[in-house]
Design a protein around this motif. Structure first.
Motif, PDB file in Angstrom:
ATOM      1  N   GLN A   1      46.384  27.125  81.622  1.00  0.00           N
ATOM      2  CA  GLN A   1      44.915  27.330  81.933  1.00  0.00           C
ATOM      3  C   GLN A   1      45.116  28.463  82.840  1.00  0.00           C
ATOM      4  O   GLN A   1      44.035  29.273  82.770  1.00  0.00           O
ATOM      5  CB  GLN A   1      44.362  26.108  82.837  1.00  0.00           C
ATOM      6  N   ASP A   2      46.080  28.582  83.911  1.00  0.00           N
ATOM      7  CA  ASP A   2      46.155  29.911  84.627  1.00  0.00           C
ATOM      8  C   ASP A   2      46.328  31.083  83.796  1.00  0.00           C
ATOM      9  O   ASP A   2      45.638  32.094  83.923  1.00  0.00           O
ATOM     10  CB  ASP A   2      47.331  29.783  85.508  1.00  0.00           C
ATOM     11  N   LEU A   3      47.220  30.997  82.844  1.00  0.00           N
ATOM     12  CA  LEU A   3      47.462  32.058  82.004  1.00  0.00           C
ATOM     13  C   LEU A   3      45.996  32.435  81.113  1.00  0.00           C
ATOM     14  O   LEU A   3      45.751  33.792  80.880  1.00  0.00           O
ATOM     15  CB  LEU A   3      48.653  31.877  80.902  1.00  0.00           C
TER      16      LEU A   3
ATOM     17  N   ALA B   1      43.182  32.226  82.040  1.00  0.00           N
ATOM     18  CA  ALA B   1      42.378  32.747  83.027  1.00  0.00           C
ATOM     19  C   ALA B   1      42.647  34.333  83.100  1.00  0.00           C
ATOM     20  O   ALA B   1      41.702  35.030  83.244  1.00  0.00           O
ATOM     21  CB  ALA B   1      42.217  32.104  84.361  1.00  0.00           C
ATOM     22  N   VAL B   2      43.893  34.651  83.145  1.00  0.00           N
ATOM     23  CA  VAL B   2      44.297  35.982  83.490  1.00  0.00           C
ATOM     24  C   VAL B   2      43.968  36.665  82.179  1.00  0.00           C
ATOM     25  O   VAL B   2      43.692  37.837  82.258  1.00  0.00           O
ATOM     26  CB  VAL B   2      45.857  35.990  83.738  1.00  0.00           C
ATOM     27  N   CYS B   3      44.346  36.058  81.054  1.00  0.00           N
ATOM     28  CA  CYS B   3      43.782  36.875  79.705  1.00  0.00           C
ATOM     29  C   CYS B   3      42.384  37.058  79.701  1.00  0.00           C
ATOM     30  O   CYS B   3      42.030  38.225  79.168  1.00  0.00           O
ATOM     31  CB  CYS B   3      44.474  35.922  78.600  1.00  0.00           C
ATOM     32  N   LEU B   4      41.540  36.220  79.973  1.00  0.00           N
ATOM     33  CA  LEU B   4      40.293  36.300  79.850  1.00  0.00           C
ATOM     34  C   LEU B   4      39.761  37.498  80.676  1.00  0.00           C
ATOM     35  O   LEU B   4      38.830  38.302  80.434  1.00  0.00           O
ATOM     36  CB  LEU B   4      39.393  35.087  80.028  1.00  0.00           C
ATOM     37  N   GLU B   5      40.380  37.529  81.977  1.00  0.00           N
ATOM     38  CA  GLU B   5      40.028  38.456  82.604  1.00  0.00           C
ATOM     39  C   GLU B   5      40.293  39.984  82.320  1.00  0.00           C
ATOM     40  O   GLU B   5      39.507  41.124  82.387  1.00  0.00           O
ATOM     41  CB  GLU B   5      40.684  38.198  84.438  1.00  0.00           C
TER      42      GLU B   5
ATOM     43  N   TYR C   1      37.638  28.324  75.656  1.00  0.00           N
ATOM     44  CA  TYR C   1      38.787  29.260  74.770  1.00  0.00           C
ATOM     45  C   TYR C   1      39.918  28.257  74.746  1.00  0.00           C
ATOM     46  O   TYR C   1      40.171  27.533  75.726  1.00  0.00           O
ATOM     47  CB  TYR C   1      39.033  30.196  75.279  1.00  0.00           C
ATOM     48  N   ARG C   2      40.704  28.648  74.088  1.00  0.00           N
ATOM     49  CA  ARG C   2      42.096  28.271  74.015  1.00  0.00           C
ATOM     50  C   ARG C   2      43.100  29.352  73.770  1.00  0.00           C
ATOM     51  O   ARG C   2      42.512  30.369  73.046  1.00  0.00           O
ATOM     52  CB  ARG C   2      42.406  27.159  72.859  1.00  0.00           C
ATOM     53  N   LEU C   3      44.431  28.864  73.842  1.00  0.00           N
ATOM     54  CA  LEU C   3      45.560  29.944  73.395  1.00  0.00           C
ATOM     55  C   LEU C   3      46.346  29.462  72.540  1.00  0.00           C
ATOM     56  O   LEU C   3      46.848  28.491  72.446  1.00  0.00           O
ATOM     57  CB  LEU C   3      46.127  30.378  74.641  1.00  0.00           C
ATOM     58  N   LEU C   4      46.711  30.488  71.585  1.00  0.00           N
ATOM     59  CA  LEU C   4      47.716  30.350  70.671  1.00  0.00           C
ATOM     60  C   LEU C   4      48.883  31.381  70.965  1.00  0.00           C
ATOM     61  O   LEU C   4      48.516  32.382  71.045  1.00  0.00           O
ATOM     62  CB  LEU C   4      47.084  30.489  69.066  1.00  0.00           C
ATOM     63  N   LEU C   5      50.079  30.792  70.645  1.00  0.00           N
ATOM     64  CA  LEU C   5      51.171  31.544  70.533  1.00  0.00           C
ATOM     65  C   LEU C   5      51.557  31.982  69.163  1.00  0.00           C
ATOM     66  O   LEU C   5      51.741  31.049  68.347  1.00  0.00           O
ATOM     67  CB  LEU C   5      52.205  30.566  71.373  1.00  0.00           C
ATOM     68  N   ILE C   6      51.667  33.109  69.082  1.00  0.00           N
ATOM     69  CA  ILE C   6      51.673  33.640  67.449  1.00  0.00           C
ATOM     70  C   ILE C   6      53.328  33.794  67.450  1.00  0.00           C
ATOM     71  O   ILE C   6      53.835  34.685  67.920  1.00  0.00           O
ATOM     72  CB  ILE C   6      50.843  34.910  67.162  1.00  0.00           C
TER      73      ILE C   6
ATOM     74  N   ASN D   1      47.377  22.114  80.312  1.00  0.00           N
ATOM     75  CA  ASN D   1      47.778  21.587  81.414  1.00  0.00           C
ATOM     76  C   ASN D   1      49.449  21.609  81.636  1.00  0.00           C
ATOM     77  O   ASN D   1      49.839  20.892  82.588  1.00  0.00           O
ATOM     78  CB  ASN D   1      47.356  20.069  81.369  1.00  0.00           C
ATOM     79  N   GLN D   2      49.939  22.066  80.628  1.00  0.00           N
ATOM     80  CA  GLN D   2      51.214  22.355  80.893  1.00  0.00           C
ATOM     81  C   GLN D   2      51.943  23.661  81.398  1.00  0.00           C
ATOM     82  O   GLN D   2      51.112  24.751  80.883  1.00  0.00           O
ATOM     83  CB  GLN D   2      51.962  22.123  79.576  1.00  0.00           C
ATOM     84  N   ASN D   3      52.998  24.011  82.110  1.00  0.00           N
ATOM     85  CA  ASN D   3      53.470  25.096  82.543  1.00  0.00           C
ATOM     86  C   ASN D   3      53.959  25.826  81.089  1.00  0.00           C
ATOM     87  O   ASN D   3      54.310  25.218  80.286  1.00  0.00           O
ATOM     88  CB  ASN D   3      54.428  25.132  83.547  1.00  0.00           C
ATOM     89  N   ILE D   4      53.741  27.113  81.099  1.00  0.00           N
ATOM     90  CA  ILE D   4      53.943  28.205  79.976  1.00  0.00           C
ATOM     91  C   ILE D   4      55.405  28.110  79.516  1.00  0.00           C
ATOM     92  O   ILE D   4      55.819  28.340  78.509  1.00  0.00           O
ATOM     93  CB  ILE D   4      53.486  29.476  80.191  1.00  0.00           C
ATOM     94  N   LYS D   5      56.639  27.723  80.344  1.00  0.00           N
ATOM     95  CA  LYS D   5      57.866  27.849  80.077  1.00  0.00           C
ATOM     96  C   LYS D   5      57.964  26.536  79.122  1.00  0.00           C
ATOM     97  O   LYS D   5      58.569  26.599  78.131  1.00  0.00           O
ATOM     98  CB  LYS D   5      58.904  27.691  81.420  1.00  0.00           C
ATOM     99  N   GLU D   6      57.499  25.507  79.604  1.00  0.00           N
ATOM    100  CA  GLU D   6      57.601  24.089  78.581  1.00  0.00           C
ATOM    101  C   GLU D   6      56.806  24.430  77.339  1.00  0.00           C
ATOM    102  O   GLU D   6      57.246  23.784  76.357  1.00  0.00           O
ATOM    103  CB  GLU D   6      57.026  22.724  79.281  1.00  0.00           C
TER     104      GLU D   6
END
Length: 94
Positions: free
Chosen positions: A40-42, A44-48, A58-63, A74-79
């Motif tokens: 969610q934090d990431l 927000a940064v991307c949308l900004e 929105y949702r984020l996809l890792l390509i 709701n999970q940290n991005i390292k996980e």
């Protein structure tokens, strides 16, 4: 780059899906992140960075080479498996 000297820091490259659908689109916006951020934090940064309409969901996809992976908000991005330099796609939620 001093920012990347910290092992907790990374830079990712998000693109709005609507912009990717245009064959003429070619741009990179890199955003700074750290592994302790949530999805969610990431997002927000991307949308900004894209100055996207915040009233939409929105949702984020890792390509990755052969797949697109949903990044849990709701999970940290390292996980979630993000690495430095990863491309991301910002997709409007259905």
């Amino acid at each position: 780059m001093l920012y990347l000297q910290d092992a907790n820091h990374l830079i990712v490259y998000p693109v709005l899906k609507t912009h990717m659908e245009n064959d003429l689109f070619f741009a990179y916006i890199g955003v700074q992140a750290n592994y302790s951020m949530t999805g969610q934090d990431l997002l927000a940064v991307c949308l900004e960075a894209w100055q996207a309409d915040r009233s939409k969901d929105y949702r984020l996809l890792l390509i990755r080479e052969n797949e697109e992976i949903d990044i849990p908000l709701n999970q940290n991005i390292k996980e979630a498996g993000l690495r430095n330099g990863d491309p991301l796609q910002i997709v409007g939620a259905a």
